[in-house]
Design a protein around this motif. Structure first.
Motif, mmCIF file in Angstrom:
data_model
loop_
_atom_site.group_PDB
_atom_site.id
_atom_site.type_symbol
_atom_site.label_atom_id
_atom_site.label_comp_id
_atom_site.label_asym_id
_atom_site.label_seq_id
_atom_site.Cartn_x
_atom_site.Cartn_y
_atom_site.Cartn_z
ATOM 1 N N ARG A 38 0.848 -1.189 0.000
ATOM 2 C CA ARG A 38 0.000 0.000 0.000
ATOM 3 C C ARG A 38 0.888 1.245 0.000
ATOM 4 O O ARG A 38 1.963 1.258 0.602
ATOM 5 N N ALA A 39 0.446 2.291 -0.668
ATOM 6 C CA ALA A 39 1.136 3.583 -0.572
ATOM 7 C C ALA A 39 1.041 4.088 0.859
ATOM 8 O O ALA A 39 0.150 3.694 1.626
ATOM 9 N N ALA A 40 1.956 4.972 1.243
ATOM 10 C CA ALA A 40 1.971 5.564 2.576
ATOM 11 C C ALA A 40 2.183 7.068 2.469
ATOM 12 O O ALA A 40 2.757 7.554 1.496
ATOM 13 N N ARG A 41 1.683 7.792 3.441
ATOM 14 C CA ARG A 41 1.927 9.245 3.549
ATOM 15 C C ARG A 41 1.594 9.997 2.263
ATOM 16 O O ARG A 41 2.306 10.925 1.853
ATOM 17 N N VAL A 42 0.498 9.651 1.595
ATOM 18 C CA VAL A 42 0.199 10.262 0.304
ATOM 19 C C VAL A 42 -0.214 11.726 0.416
ATOM 20 O O VAL A 42 -0.199 12.448 -0.584
ATOM 21 N N ASP A 43 -0.591 12.185 1.592
ATOM 22 C CA ASP A 43 -0.962 13.587 1.769
ATOM 23 C C ASP A 43 0.166 14.414 2.351
ATOM 24 O O ASP A 43 -0.046 15.551 2.791
ATOM 25 N N ALA A 44 1.378 13.890 2.364
ATOM 26 C CA ALA A 44 2.510 14.581 2.975
ATOM 27 C C ALA A 44 3.465 15.114 1.915
ATOM 28 O O ALA A 44 3.839 14.391 0.997
ATOM 29 N N THR A 45 3.861 16.371 2.048
ATOM 30 C CA THR A 45 4.887 16.940 1.181
ATOM 31 C C THR A 45 6.262 16.890 1.835
ATOM 32 O O THR A 45 7.253 17.281 1.232
ATOM 33 N N VAL A 46 6.294 16.422 3.076
ATOM 34 C CA VAL A 46 7.556 16.108 3.755
ATOM 35 C C VAL A 46 7.328 14.801 4.494
ATOM 36 O O VAL A 46 6.216 14.489 4.900
ATOM 37 N N PRO A 47 8.380 14.004 4.688
ATOM 38 C CA PRO A 47 8.203 12.729 5.373
ATOM 39 C C PRO A 47 7.968 12.924 6.867
ATOM 40 O O PRO A 47 8.225 13.993 7.416
ATOM 41 N N ALA A 48 7.469 11.892 7.521
ATOM 42 C CA ALA A 48 7.391 11.896 8.980
ATOM 43 C C ALA A 48 8.784 11.556 9.509
ATOM 44 O O ALA A 48 9.280 10.458 9.303
ATOM 45 N N ALA A 49 9.413 12.524 10.168
ATOM 46 C CA ALA A 49 10.817 12.354 10.556
ATOM 47 C C ALA A 49 11.032 11.105 11.408
ATOM 48 O O ALA A 49 12.068 10.450 11.317
ATOM 49 N N SER A 50 10.044 10.754 12.239
ATOM 50 C CA SER A 50 10.203 9.607 13.117
ATOM 51 C C SER A 50 10.100 8.286 12.368
ATOM 52 O O SER A 50 10.511 7.238 12.875
ATOM 53 N N GLN A 51 9.539 8.296 11.158
ATOM 54 C CA GLN A 51 9.309 7.060 10.427
ATOM 55 C C GLN A 51 10.090 6.970 9.120
ATOM 56 O O GLN A 51 10.433 5.886 8.670
ATOM 57 N N PHE A 52 10.348 8.109 8.480
ATOM 58 C CA PHE A 52 10.963 8.088 7.152
ATOM 59 C C PHE A 52 12.192 8.988 7.071
ATOM 60 O O PHE A 52 12.481 9.567 6.035
ATOM 61 N N GLY A 83 12.652 8.043 -3.457
ATOM 62 C CA GLY A 83 12.557 9.463 -3.820
ATOM 63 C C GLY A 83 11.505 10.167 -2.978
ATOM 64 O O GLY A 83 11.543 10.131 -1.753
ATOM 65 N N PRO A 84 10.492 10.791 -3.614
ATOM 66 C CA PRO A 84 9.453 11.479 -2.856
ATOM 67 C C PRO A 84 8.226 10.608 -2.568
ATOM 68 O O PRO A 84 7.202 11.114 -2.142
ATOM 69 N N THR A 85 8.303 9.294 -2.831
ATOM 70 C CA THR A 85 7.158 8.417 -2.603
ATOM 71 C C THR A 85 7.425 7.468 -1.447
ATOM 72 O O THR A 85 8.550 7.008 -1.248
ATOM 73 N N PHE A 86 6.359 7.155 -0.688
ATOM 74 C CA PHE A 86 6.478 6.330 0.504
ATOM 75 C C PHE A 86 5.599 5.084 0.359
ATOM 76 O O PHE A 86 4.496 5.148 -0.185
ATOM 77 N N TRP A 87 6.081 3.953 0.909
ATOM 78 C CA TRP A 87 5.416 2.667 0.715
ATOM 79 C C TRP A 87 5.402 1.860 1.996
ATOM 80 O O TRP A 87 6.234 2.062 2.889
ATOM 81 N N GLN A 88 4.441 0.911 2.071
ATOM 82 C CA GLN A 88 4.358 0.011 3.215
ATOM 83 C C GLN A 88 3.819 -1.342 2.745
ATOM 84 O O GLN A 88 3.086 -1.430 1.760
ATOM 85 N N VAL A 89 4.226 -2.397 3.444
ATOM 86 C CA VAL A 89 3.761 -3.742 3.120
ATOM 87 C C VAL A 89 3.502 -4.490 4.419
ATOM 88 O O VAL A 89 4.235 -4.341 5.399
ATOM 89 N N GLU A 90 2.432 -5.286 4.421
ATOM 90 C CA GLU A 90 2.072 -6.096 5.583
ATOM 91 C C GLU A 90 2.002 -7.563 5.194
ATOM 92 O O GLU A 90 1.493 -7.903 4.109
ATOM 93 N N PHE A 91 2.483 -8.453 6.079
ATOM 94 C CA PHE A 91 2.413 -9.892 5.869
ATOM 95 C C PHE A 91 1.249 -10.483 6.642
ATOM 96 O O PHE A 91 0.937 -10.048 7.753
ATOM 97 N N GLU A 92 0.647 -11.514 6.074
ATOM 98 C CA GLU A 92 -0.421 -12.221 6.787
ATOM 99 C C GLU A 92 0.146 -12.921 8.016
ATOM 100 O O GLU A 92 -0.444 -12.901 9.103
#
Length: 313
Positions: free
Chosen positions: A183-197, A278-287
């Motif tokens: 799934r995409a992550a942080r799609v409404d952010a123009t800067v990353p979350a410093a604690s996570q990215f 780059g400027p895009t953020f992503w996340q993946v979850e395992f079952e």
């Protein structure tokens, strides 16, 4: 080792393709007042441009000229260049929420006399002459090709935008019988979350390379979040020598990287990961969780591809 192929393939691997596009607008300015203004001109991203987005300062120069030949994918230069302008700053990021685009905007200034003449073509690229990322004809407000006249005492301003389409749907698959959801992550952010990215936001260079700064790749104990968030739970980050970007293969329009979590990192039952391209953020979850202990390393592979996009209506 899990390899997450983010491009649609015939073998039906789960995938994401990032559509990329751009457009231009020209302004003639005298004494701080806009005297003339073109319409927005959607461009052709050249074959060369589809490759140089993996390199440094791919959008450093703007070139203007007097050519009237329609742009095609094989263009590498303007037909008749008149002037160029250099801007090493990164584009300013914004979000087009309605159309779900990540937008970067950059302005190039040609001071009085630098671009005097009849301007009918424009391009942005990696050098002052040729090496274009994109090329377009100047258009009027109705979208028809035209020329814009710049006098010797007038400035020319070129406003350039580049955009990426943000996916809003999930991409699923399985590795070794373990189902996963990308799934995409942080799609409404123009800067990353410093604690996570980390602190990464890069439109200027290497937009399709996995960042090596701290926090650019993370493992978590919790599930992934919404497309505006990121995973939950205990987090362990990987950076520096733990990030290995594979060399770009010309005309492949895809980039891969491997993140290695050392024996000192992510020693827990891993439910999900996040990473930055780059400027895009992503996340993946395992079952099913992936157990990891202090005597193990874990290699996590990621892959991203890109294509041309016509942009918002």
């Amino acid at each position: 080792r899990g390899n997450f192929d983010m491009r649609v393939r015939e073998e039906q691997t789960p995938s994401v393709d990032i559509p990329v596009g751009s457009r231009y607008k020209l302004q003639v300015v005298k004494n701080g007042e806009i005297k003339q203004e073109s319409g927005w001109s959607k461009n052709v991203i050249t074959n060369n441009g589809m490759n140089i987005v993996t390199s440094a300062f791919w959008n450093r120069y703007c070139q203007v000229g007097s050519g009237s030949t329609p742009p095609i994918f094989t263009d590498v230069a303007l037909v008749s260049k008149l002037a160029d302008a250099n801007n090493t700053s990164a584009p300013t990021g914004s979000i087009d929420v309605d159309n779900r685009y990540l937008v970067g905007q950059k302005t190039f200034s040609f001071l009085a006399g630098a671009a005097a003449g009849n301007i009918s073509e424009v391009g942005v690229g990696r050098s002052a002459s040729g090496d274009l990322f994109s090329r377009a004809l100047v258009v009027d407000s109705g979208g028809s090709p035209t020329s814009i006249t710049v006098l010797s005492d007038e400035d020319l301003i070129v406003v350039w935008e580049v955009w990426m389409k943000q996916p809003t749907t999930d991409f699923t698959g399985a590795i070794g019988g373990n189902n996963y959801t990308i799934r995409a992550a942080r799609v409404d952010a123009t800067v990353p979350a410093a604690s996570q990215f980390g602190s990464y936001w890069n439109w200027a260079e290497y937009i399709f390379e996995l960042d090596e700064s701290n926090g650019a790749a993370n493992a978590y104990t919790g599930a992934i979040g919404t497309i505006t968030g990121y995973p939950s739970g205990t987090r362990s980050g990987c950076s520096g020598s733990g990030v290995a970007n594979a060399g770009y293969v010309a005309d492949s329009h895809e980039r891969t990287a491997v993140v290695t979590f050392s024996t000192a990192q992510a020693n827990f039952d891993i439910k999900s990961f996040s990473w930055v391209f780059g400027p895009t953020f992503w996340q993946v979850e395992f079952e099913n969780v992936i157990p990891k202990t202090a005597v193990q390393t874990l290699k996590f592979g990621v892959k991203l591809s890109w294509s041309r996009d016509s942009g918002p209506a």
